[in-house]
Scaffold this motif. Sequence first.
Motif, PDB file in Angstrom:
ATOM      1  N   ARG A 118       0.829  -1.207   0.000  1.00 50.79           N
ATOM      2  CA  ARG A 118       0.000   0.000   0.000  1.00 50.79           C
ATOM      3  C   ARG A 118       0.862   1.256   0.000  1.00 50.79           C
ATOM      4  NH1 ARG A 118      -2.415  -0.688   4.517  1.00 50.79           N
ATOM      5  NH2 ARG A 118      -4.275  -1.770   3.749  1.00 50.79           N
ATOM      6  N   SER A 119       1.953   1.228   0.742  1.00 56.28           N
ATOM      7  CA  SER A 119       2.803   2.414   0.834  1.00 56.28           C
ATOM      8  C   SER A 119       3.352   2.795  -0.538  1.00 56.28           C
ATOM      9  CB  SER A 119       3.953   2.175   1.816  1.00 56.28           C
ATOM     10  OG  SER A 119       4.814   1.140   1.352  1.00 56.28           O
ATOM     11  N   ARG A 120       3.683   1.829  -1.361  1.00 53.61           N
ATOM     12  CA  ARG A 120       4.179   2.141  -2.700  1.00 53.61           C
ATOM     13  C   ARG A 120       3.038   2.604  -3.608  1.00 53.61           C
ATOM     14  NH1 ARG A 120       8.773   1.407  -5.462  1.00 53.61           N
ATOM     15  NH2 ARG A 120       9.663   0.121  -3.802  1.00 53.61           N
ATOM     16  N   LEU A 121       1.884   1.981  -3.466  1.00 52.19           N
ATOM     17  CA  LEU A 121       0.738   2.368  -4.290  1.00 52.19           C
ATOM     18  C   LEU A 121       0.317   3.811  -4.032  1.00 52.19           C
ATOM     19  CD1 LEU A 121      -1.433  -0.878  -4.036  1.00 52.19           C
ATOM     20  CD2 LEU A 121      -0.138  -0.082  -6.024  1.00 52.19           C
ATOM     21  N   HIS A 122       0.587   4.310  -2.816  1.00 51.08           N
ATOM     22  CA  HIS A 122       0.206   5.673  -2.461  1.00 51.08           C
ATOM     23  C   HIS A 122       1.156   6.720  -3.044  1.00 51.08           C
ATOM     24  CE1 HIS A 122      -3.348   5.866   0.017  1.00 51.08           C
ATOM     25  NE2 HIS A 122      -2.985   4.763   0.654  1.00 51.08           N
ATOM     26  N   ARG A 123       2.262   6.297  -3.605  1.00 49.75           N
ATOM     27  CA  ARG A 123       3.182   7.270  -4.193  1.00 49.75           C
ATOM     28  C   ARG A 123       2.524   7.934  -5.402  1.00 49.75           C
ATOM     29  NH1 ARG A 123       9.049   4.094  -4.232  1.00 49.75           N
ATOM     30  NH2 ARG A 123       9.122   3.643  -1.991  1.00 49.75           N
ATOM     31  N   PRO A 124       2.930   9.153  -5.726  1.00 48.15           N
ATOM     32  CA  PRO A 124       2.330   9.876  -6.861  1.00 48.15           C
ATOM     33  C   PRO A 124       2.600   9.169  -8.187  1.00 48.15           C
ATOM     34  CG  PRO A 124       3.591  11.351  -5.438  1.00 48.15           C
ATOM     35  CD  PRO A 124       3.938   9.966  -5.020  1.00 48.15           C
ATOM     36  N   ASP A 125       1.739   9.406  -9.153  1.00 49.57           N
ATOM     37  CA  ASP A 125       1.968   8.893 -10.505  1.00 49.57           C
ATOM     38  C   ASP A 125       3.332   9.347 -10.998  1.00 49.57           C
ATOM     39  OD1 ASP A 125      -0.534   7.806 -10.421  1.00 49.57           O
ATOM     40  OD2 ASP A 125      -1.434   9.157 -11.902  1.00 49.57           O
TER      41      ASP A 125
ATOM     42  N   ALA B   2       2.416   5.385 -17.664  1.00 49.53           N
ATOM     43  CA  ALA B   2       0.960   5.570 -17.630  1.00 49.53           C
ATOM     44  C   ALA B   2       0.236   4.243 -17.432  1.00 49.53           C
ATOM     45  CB  ALA B   2       0.494   6.249 -18.916  1.00 49.53           C
ATOM     46  N   ASP B   3       0.699   3.194 -18.134  1.00 49.80           N
ATOM     47  CA  ASP B   3       0.057   1.878 -18.018  1.00 49.80           C
ATOM     48  C   ASP B   3       0.211   1.309 -16.614  1.00 49.80           C
ATOM     49  OD1 ASP B   3      -0.566   2.123 -20.663  1.00 49.80           O
ATOM     50  OD2 ASP B   3       0.773   0.536 -21.378  1.00 49.80           O
ATOM     51  N   VAL B   4       1.428   1.392 -16.082  1.00 53.11           N
ATOM     52  CA  VAL B   4       1.692   0.838 -14.750  1.00 53.11           C
ATOM     53  C   VAL B   4       0.923   1.618 -13.682  1.00 53.11           C
ATOM     54  CG1 VAL B   4       3.449   0.402 -12.998  1.00 53.11           C
ATOM     55  CG2 VAL B   4       3.957  -0.047 -15.410  1.00 53.11           C
ATOM     56  N   ASP B   5       0.941   2.942 -13.780  1.00 55.42           N
ATOM     57  CA  ASP B   5       0.240   3.757 -12.785  1.00 55.42           C
ATOM     58  C   ASP B   5      -1.268   3.506 -12.815  1.00 55.42           C
ATOM     59  OD1 ASP B   5       2.459   4.944 -11.676  1.00 55.42           O
ATOM     60  OD2 ASP B   5       2.390   6.719 -12.950  1.00 55.42           O
ATOM     61  N   LEU B   6      -1.827   3.270 -13.988  1.00 53.35           N
ATOM     62  CA  LEU B   6      -3.259   2.970 -14.090  1.00 53.35           C
ATOM     63  C   LEU B   6      -3.594   1.706 -13.318  1.00 53.35           C
ATOM     64  CD1 LEU B   6      -6.081   3.423 -15.246  1.00 53.35           C
ATOM     65  CD2 LEU B   6      -5.343   2.197 -17.319  1.00 53.35           C
ATOM     66  N   LEU B   7      -2.793   0.661 -13.492  1.00 53.20           N
ATOM     67  CA  LEU B   7      -3.031  -0.573 -12.749  1.00 53.20           C
ATOM     68  C   LEU B   7      -2.829  -0.352 -11.259  1.00 53.20           C
ATOM     69  CD1 LEU B   7      -3.630  -3.585 -12.628  1.00 53.20           C
ATOM     70  CD2 LEU B   7      -1.199  -4.033 -13.097  1.00 53.20           C
ATOM     71  N   CYS B   8      -1.837   0.434 -10.886  1.00 55.16           N
ATOM     72  CA  CYS B   8      -1.580   0.698  -9.469  1.00 55.16           C
ATOM     73  C   CYS B   8      -2.761   1.403  -8.803  1.00 55.16           C
ATOM     74  CB  CYS B   8      -0.306   1.536  -9.307  1.00 55.16           C
ATOM     75  SG  CYS B   8       1.224   0.608  -9.557  1.00 55.16           S
ATOM     76  N   ARG B   9      -3.391   2.319  -9.509  1.00 51.94           N
ATOM     77  CA  ARG B   9      -4.557   3.000  -8.946  1.00 51.94           C
ATOM     78  C   ARG B   9      -5.711   2.009  -8.742  1.00 51.94           C
ATOM     79  NH1 ARG B   9      -2.822   7.032 -12.625  1.00 51.94           N
ATOM     80  NH2 ARG B   9      -4.451   6.487 -14.144  1.00 51.94           N
ATOM     81  N   GLU B  10      -5.853   1.081  -9.663  1.00 49.24           N
ATOM     82  CA  GLU B  10      -6.885   0.050  -9.519  1.00 49.24           C
ATOM     83  C   GLU B  10      -6.561  -0.876  -8.337  1.00 49.24           C
ATOM     84  OE1 GLU B  10      -6.920  -1.863 -13.287  1.00 49.24           O
ATOM     85  OE2 GLU B  10      -8.083  -0.290 -14.267  1.00 49.24           O
ATOM     86  N   LEU B  11      -5.291  -1.165  -8.147  1.00 46.19           N
ATOM     87  CA  LEU B  11      -4.874  -2.014  -7.028  1.00 46.19           C
ATOM     88  C   LEU B  11      -5.111  -1.318  -5.692  1.00 46.19           C
ATOM     89  CD1 LEU B  11      -1.569  -3.484  -8.510  1.00 46.19           C
ATOM     90  CD2 LEU B  11      -3.682  -4.742  -8.021  1.00 46.19           C
ATOM     91  N   LEU B  12      -4.876  -0.024  -5.645  1.00 39.24           N
ATOM     92  CA  LEU B  12      -5.101   0.717  -4.413  1.00 39.24           C
ATOM     93  C   LEU B  12      -6.586   0.699  -4.057  1.00 39.24           C
ATOM     94  CD1 LEU B  12      -3.772   2.382  -2.206  1.00 39.24           C
ATOM     95  CD2 LEU B  12      -4.144   4.430  -3.608  1.00 39.24           C
ATOM     96  N   THR B  13      -7.435   0.848  -5.044  1.00 44.61           N
ATOM     97  CA  THR B  13      -8.883   0.761  -4.815  1.00 44.61           C
ATOM     98  C   THR B  13      -9.260  -0.630  -4.321  1.00 44.61           C
ATOM     99  OG1 THR B  13      -9.352   2.399  -6.538  1.00 44.61           O
ATOM    100  CG2 THR B  13     -11.162   0.959  -5.895  1.00 44.61           C
ATOM    101  N   TYR B  14      -8.616  -1.635  -4.885  1.00 45.73           N
ATOM    102  CA  TYR B  14      -8.869  -3.019  -4.464  1.00 45.73           C
ATOM    103  C   TYR B  14      -8.528  -3.215  -2.986  1.00 45.73           C
ATOM    104  CZ  TYR B  14      -7.909  -8.030  -3.892  1.00 45.73           C
ATOM    105  OH  TYR B  14      -7.870  -9.323  -3.428  1.00 45.73           O
ATOM    106  N   ILE B  15      -7.377  -2.681  -2.557  1.00 47.10           N
ATOM    107  CA  ILE B  15      -6.920  -2.891  -1.189  1.00 47.10           C
ATOM    108  C   ILE B  15      -7.724  -2.060  -0.184  1.00 47.10           C
ATOM    109  CG2 ILE B  15      -4.998  -2.481   0.404  1.00 47.10           C
ATOM    110  CD1 ILE B  15      -3.086  -3.299  -1.751  1.00 47.10           C
ATOM    111  N   GLU B  16      -7.963  -0.799  -0.514  1.00 50.43           N
ATOM    112  CA  GLU B  16      -8.539   0.113   0.479  1.00 50.43           C
ATOM    113  C   GLU B  16     -10.066   0.222   0.413  1.00 50.43           C
ATOM    114  OE1 GLU B  16      -6.468   3.845   0.212  1.00 50.43           O
ATOM    115  OE2 GLU B  16      -4.822   3.049   1.424  1.00 50.43           O
ATOM    116  N   ASP B  17     -10.639  -0.025  -0.748  1.00 52.08           N
ATOM    117  CA  ASP B  17     -12.088   0.162  -0.891  1.00 52.08           C
ATOM    118  C   ASP B  17     -12.806  -1.104  -1.340  1.00 52.08           C
ATOM    119  OD1 ASP B  17     -11.794   2.891  -0.238  1.00 52.08           O
ATOM    120  OD2 ASP B  17     -11.271   3.361  -2.310  1.00 52.08           O
TER     121      ASP B  17
END
Length: 201
Positions: free
Chosen positions: A111-118, A136-151
């Motif tokens: 989670r700590s890495r996913l919270h880093r800025p794009d 852009a591709d990697v950051d898009l997936l990371c934002r989806e992963l953060l939603t998966y973990i936190e929401d």
Amino acid sequence: MTVEEKTRSTSKFKLVGAKEVGYNVKQVDQFLDRARAYFLNADITGAAITSHDVRTASFEPARRGYNAQSVDAAMDRIEDEFVLRERELLIKAEGEQAWMMKIGKTASVLRSRLHRPDGERFRRPSRKGVQSYSIADVDLLCRELLTYIEDNGELSVDVVRRAIFSPVKGRNGYEESQVDAFLDRMVELMASIDTATEKQA
């Protein structure tokens, strides 16, 4: 019956055509035989096989080899079985709280890495011209992963397993090895969460 016909009749997976390239049949068969023997406790002398070993296993390309998609799908199922057994063994040895703590610790690190800025989640390659992953591709997936973990977002572990990023050059992208290592841990976490959820259902 020719040798090729005999091979096809005894194959574990569908074989590609004579002019096509698939996974090396011998390597796949040997790995699956080892995994099955270890899983069934029949192989007590060989090295231990873990879900991580299944997830990171790779096979050389070969003509008339196994269909890659069929093998990959089977490897995903096998990995899930290994995750389930590892969970059961840990709970048996240390209790369910130990398993939940393991999941929580892994989630916290990721989670700590996913919270880093794009644009700042992973290293840029140090060498010019080396192939890297589209930021852009990697950051898009990371934002989806953060939603998966936190929401509790809906995201299949297979989406992460099969993630493909556009190739770019050098510092215009993220370093491939670091992204791959992170996603490997993410798949491990998601498989663990899925296993725990199925047990509670």
